[in-house]
Design an enzyme around this catalytic site. Structure first.
Site, PDB file in Angstrom:
ATOM      1  N   CYS A  55      -1.305   8.967   4.046  1.00 56.00           N
ATOM      2  CA  CYS A  55      -1.374   8.610   2.622  1.00 56.00           C
ATOM      3  C   CYS A  55      -2.708   9.075   2.052  1.00 56.00           C
ATOM      4  CB  CYS A  55      -1.228   7.109   2.472  1.00 56.00           C
ATOM      5  SG  CYS A  55      -2.269   6.236   3.631  1.00 56.00           S
TER       6      CYS A  55
ATOM      7  N   GLU B 236       0.888  -1.171   0.000  1.00 51.82           N
ATOM      8  CA  GLU B 236       0.000   0.000   0.000  1.00 51.82           C
ATOM      9  C   GLU B 236       0.918   1.211   0.000  1.00 51.82           C
ATOM     10  OE1 GLU B 236      -2.953  -0.559  -0.713  1.00 51.82           O
ATOM     11  OE2 GLU B 236      -2.949  -2.686  -0.250  1.00 51.82           O
TER      12      GLU B 236
HETATM   13  P1  NAD Z   1       9.296   5.053   2.723  1.00 55.67           P
HETATM   14  O1  NAD Z   1       8.996   4.422   1.410  1.00 55.67           O
HETATM   15  O2  NAD Z   1      10.363   6.057   2.773  1.00 55.67           O
HETATM   16  O3  NAD Z   1       9.692   3.927   3.782  1.00 55.67           O
HETATM   17  C1  NAD Z   1       8.844   2.836   4.043  1.00 55.67           C
HETATM   18  C2  NAD Z   1       9.681   1.713   4.609  1.00 55.67           C
HETATM   19  O4  NAD Z   1      10.506   1.191   3.565  1.00 55.67           O
HETATM   20  C3  NAD Z   1      10.638   2.133   5.726  1.00 55.67           C
HETATM   21  O5  NAD Z   1      10.673   1.119   6.711  1.00 55.67           O
HETATM   22  C4  NAD Z   1      11.963   2.232   5.005  1.00 55.67           C
HETATM   23  O6  NAD Z   1      13.067   2.079   5.857  1.00 55.67           O
HETATM   24  C5  NAD Z   1      11.836   1.061   4.057  1.00 55.67           C
HETATM   25  N1  NAD Z   1      12.769   1.054   2.921  1.00 55.67           N
HETATM   26  C6  NAD Z   1      13.230   2.094   2.216  1.00 55.67           C
HETATM   27  N2  NAD Z   1      14.066   1.650   1.234  1.00 55.67           N
HETATM   28  C7  NAD Z   1      14.111   0.301   1.332  1.00 55.67           C
HETATM   29  C8  NAD Z   1      14.798  -0.746   0.632  1.00 55.67           C
HETATM   30  N3  NAD Z   1      15.600  -0.472  -0.393  1.00 55.67           N
HETATM   31  N4  NAD Z   1      14.605  -2.011   1.033  1.00 55.67           N
HETATM   32  C9  NAD Z   1      13.765  -2.308   2.081  1.00 55.67           C
HETATM   33  N5  NAD Z   1      13.112  -1.362   2.775  1.00 55.67           N
HETATM   34  C10 NAD Z   1      13.277  -0.083   2.414  1.00 55.67           C
HETATM   35  O7  NAD Z   1       7.916   5.626   3.291  1.00 55.67           O
HETATM   36  P2  NAD Z   1       7.669   6.474   4.625  1.00 55.67           P
HETATM   37  O8  NAD Z   1       8.243   7.832   4.444  1.00 55.67           O
HETATM   38  O9  NAD Z   1       8.032   5.707   5.848  1.00 55.67           O
HETATM   39  O10 NAD Z   1       6.073   6.577   4.617  1.00 55.67           O
HETATM   40  C11 NAD Z   1       5.410   7.505   3.860  1.00 55.67           C
HETATM   41  C12 NAD Z   1       4.851   6.899   2.600  1.00 55.67           C
HETATM   42  O11 NAD Z   1       4.009   5.797   2.948  1.00 55.67           O
HETATM   43  C13 NAD Z   1       3.966   7.863   1.822  1.00 55.67           C
HETATM   44  O12 NAD Z   1       4.238   7.744   0.461  1.00 55.67           O
HETATM   45  C14 NAD Z   1       2.554   7.377   2.149  1.00 55.67           C
HETATM   46  O13 NAD Z   1       1.585   7.699   1.175  1.00 55.67           O
HETATM   47  C15 NAD Z   1       2.770   5.908   2.264  1.00 55.67           C
HETATM   48  N6  NAD Z   1       1.712   5.265   3.065  1.00 55.67           N
HETATM   49  C16 NAD Z   1       0.748   4.573   2.402  1.00 55.67           C
HETATM   50  C17 NAD Z   1      -0.294   3.986   3.112  1.00 55.67           C
HETATM   51  C18 NAD Z   1      -1.372   3.209   2.405  1.00 55.67           C
HETATM   52  O14 NAD Z   1      -2.112   2.500   3.073  1.00 55.67           O
HETATM   53  N7  NAD Z   1      -1.498   3.333   1.090  1.00 55.67           N
HETATM   54  C19 NAD Z   1      -0.332   4.111   4.504  1.00 55.67           C
HETATM   55  C20 NAD Z   1       0.683   4.805   5.146  1.00 55.67           C
HETATM   56  C21 NAD Z   1       1.705   5.384   4.411  1.00 55.67           C
END
Ligand code: NAD
Length: 543
Positions: free
Chosen positions: A327, A293
């Protein structure tokens, strides 16, 4: 103990406490806030039930007072990742054999602990570590996580009771096996409930999990892990592995035993993970389940018959609560020119009343954004608006990161409905509005549908039933969560199952049975009680 078909009825959603002055919940919360702020804890990895310390340390700070350290945490590297895979494998041999009522009881107990003695602690952690106001913390770290645990336990029962028909002499059965291998859960910073649900949902279906929390939300993630341990989660079922995403991700995504990934975060990160899985496809023992998501560009579209005070309230709450870091946040709006003068007046008046600051001052409606990276990115969009001849900032625009990462609630009006501000996810308290000619409602629906690559949430405000129906049809694929006369945020587990499509994710609807179905690989069993013994069919007999 197994001689019954146990069932779990549909639970009620956890009531949201209001923390009014004088209430016992307010008193308890204040004392937890004081206690947590007064100490600095050390957070280990938890692998196979053991606390592991690597000495490579990261820091958890308060976003609204970034000089204040709440904790240091140990970060995993390749060795700890390998230990976690071994621990998950070890636990996988026992955990799925536990009868499901025993398994889900761990999470039902966790829900009760969170509803009771842990509530103030987790809420205080989200307020201090993620800069949530009490209301935002309560609906997330308490209520939604409790709902996820209780509801998913009920859905496990519902899934297991789905069985095929049988004919006479035959018994057909479906066995809902967990996946063969480990599940990687990767969680975002913005919801403690999502962080808790991503590892729990696969674990409830009998899987074992490696959980990588977001670096800026390790503090509340660690408390969720401790709470699950207190609820009796056996060693190795969920392994808690904070650390750099790329190092942990690279090690795990190429592992032959990767059975699934349960991700919530940005579209960019998810695409990278999916691509890496694609590149490794011939190495896996099975096809990993990919559930993600991701980002959004929530919209509010008003028809000329919209109720203005309701529209403005939705704009303010949808765009600015939790600093726009949902989000589902309302990030773009389409307002007809016939309503605009009234909407503008009310919106400016409401925005002026918003107080920003430390969430420990309960009068504040907004805290700080999560970290410097987020602050700089959002400030970049505000500068873009300042410099653009197509945009005007009508309120807000101020930013200050000297003590905390504070950004004022900002409203931009643009004459270009396809500008970056209308298209890209900003993930901060910035609402961009396009004022459209009142006679062009249908054209504006098409514009809204085709402007952004995301399709997570959206609202339409109208009194006119034909206008609402038209929006339903024209915006069918524009949002996985579609609201009529309500803000696009605040989905409640079980009531409004959450998720979007297009660039917003795989739409596996957290808080519903659909999500849990991704964590099983059913086995069909047919048993013939008296099997045939002659291979010939009657049609083969001579005339
Ligand atoms: P992000 O993508 O920066 O990080 C998410 C997770 O991915 C973190 O734990 C991060 O450390 C990890 N990550 C990053 N690079 C990685 C890699 N190469 N390998 C493995 N893991 C990796 O997102 P964020 O800033 O924590 O959250 C915000 C984002 O999440 C926004 O885009 C928001 O829209 C989205 N979000 C979506 C929903 C939904 O239900 N659609 C809900 C909450 C947040």
């Amino acid at each position: 103990m197994d001689e019954a078909l146990f069932t779990l009825s549909l639970p009620e959603n956890e009531p949201v406490l209001d923390y009014r002055p004088g209430t016992p919940e307010r008193r308890t919360l204040k004392s937890r806030l004081e206690a947590i702020a007064a100490e600095e804890i050390e957070i280990p990895l938890i692998i196979g039930g053991r606390e592991v310390r690597t000495g490579r340390l990261g820091c958890c700070v308060m976003p609204h007072a970034h000089g204040h350290v709440l904790a240091t945490y140990h970060q995993a590297g390749p060795d700890e990742v390998r230990m976690a895979v071994a621990a998950a494998y070890e636990a996988w041999r026992e955990w799925p054999r536990l009868p499901w009522p025993e398994r889900v009881s761990v999470f039902l107990k966790a829900a009760e602990l969170l509803a009771g003695p842990w509530r103030a602690t987790l809420n205080a952690a989200a307020m201090l570590g993620q800069s949530k106001t009490i209301h935002q913390a309560e609906i997330d770290s308490a209520c939604e996580l409790i709902d996820f645990w209780r509801l998913n336990a009920h859905f496990v029962d519902r899934i297991y009771s789905v069985q095929p028909d049988s004919t006479l002499g035959i018994w057909d059965r479906l066995e809902w096996r967990p996946l063969e291998g480990f599940v990687l859960a990767v969680s975002p910073f913005n919801f403690t409930s999502i962080a808790g649900n991503l590892p729990s949902a696969p674990a409830m279906m009998g899987n074992t999990v490696i959980w990588k929390p977001a670096s800026s939300a390790v503090y509340s993630g660690y408390l969720v892990m401790k709470l699950l341990r207190e609820a009796g989660l056996p060693d190795g079922v969920i392994n808690f592995l904070p650390g750099p995403g790329n190092i942990i991700g690279n090690e795990l995504l190429s592992h032959a035993a990767l059975a699934g990934i349960h991700f919530t975060g940005s579209t960019e990160t998810f695409r990278h993970l999916w691509q890496t899985i694609g590149e490794n496809i011939s190495h896996y023992r099975s096809y990993p389940r990919i559930v993600g998501e991701t980002g959004g560009k929530g919209f509010i579209l008003a028809h000329p018959t919209a109720d203005v005070p309701a529209l403005v309230c939705a704009m303010v709450r949808g765009a600015f609560e939790y600093q726009g870091q949902k989000c589902s946040a309302a990030s773009r709006a389409y307002v007809p020119d016939s309503l605009w003068p009234e909407v503008k007046n009310q919106l400016l008046a409401a925005t002026k009343q918003i107080q920003i600051g430390d969430p420990r001052d309960f009068r504040n409606f907004m805290g700080a954004v999560i970290d410097e990276g987020a602050f700089d990115k959002i400030a970049g969009y505000i500068s873009l608006a300042e410099q653009s001849p197509e945009a005007e900032i009508i309120t807000g625009g101020g930013v200050d990161k000297s003590k905390g990462y504070f950004i004022q609630p900002t409203v931009v009006v643009t004459t270009n409905p396809r500008s970056k501000l209308m298209e890209e996810e900003i993930f901060g308290p910035v609402l961009t509005i396009y004022v459209y000619p009142s006679g062009e409602y249908e054209k504006t629906l098409a514009l809204c549908d085709t402007t952004s690559p995301y399709a997570l949430t959206g609202s339409v405000f109208a009194r006119h039933r034909y206008a609402i129906h038209l929006a339903h049809r024209q915006l069918r694929y524009a949002a996985g969560n579609f609201y009529v006369n309500d803000k696009p945020t605040g989905a409640v587990a079980g009531m409004q199952p959450f998720g979007g499509s297009r660039a917003s994710g795989t739409n596996d609807k957290s808080g519903s049975m659909l999500n849990l179905l991704r964590w099983v690989t059913p086995r069909t069993i047919k048993e013939a009680f008296v099997p045939p013994t002659d291979f010939r069919y009657p049609s083969m007999e001579e005339e």
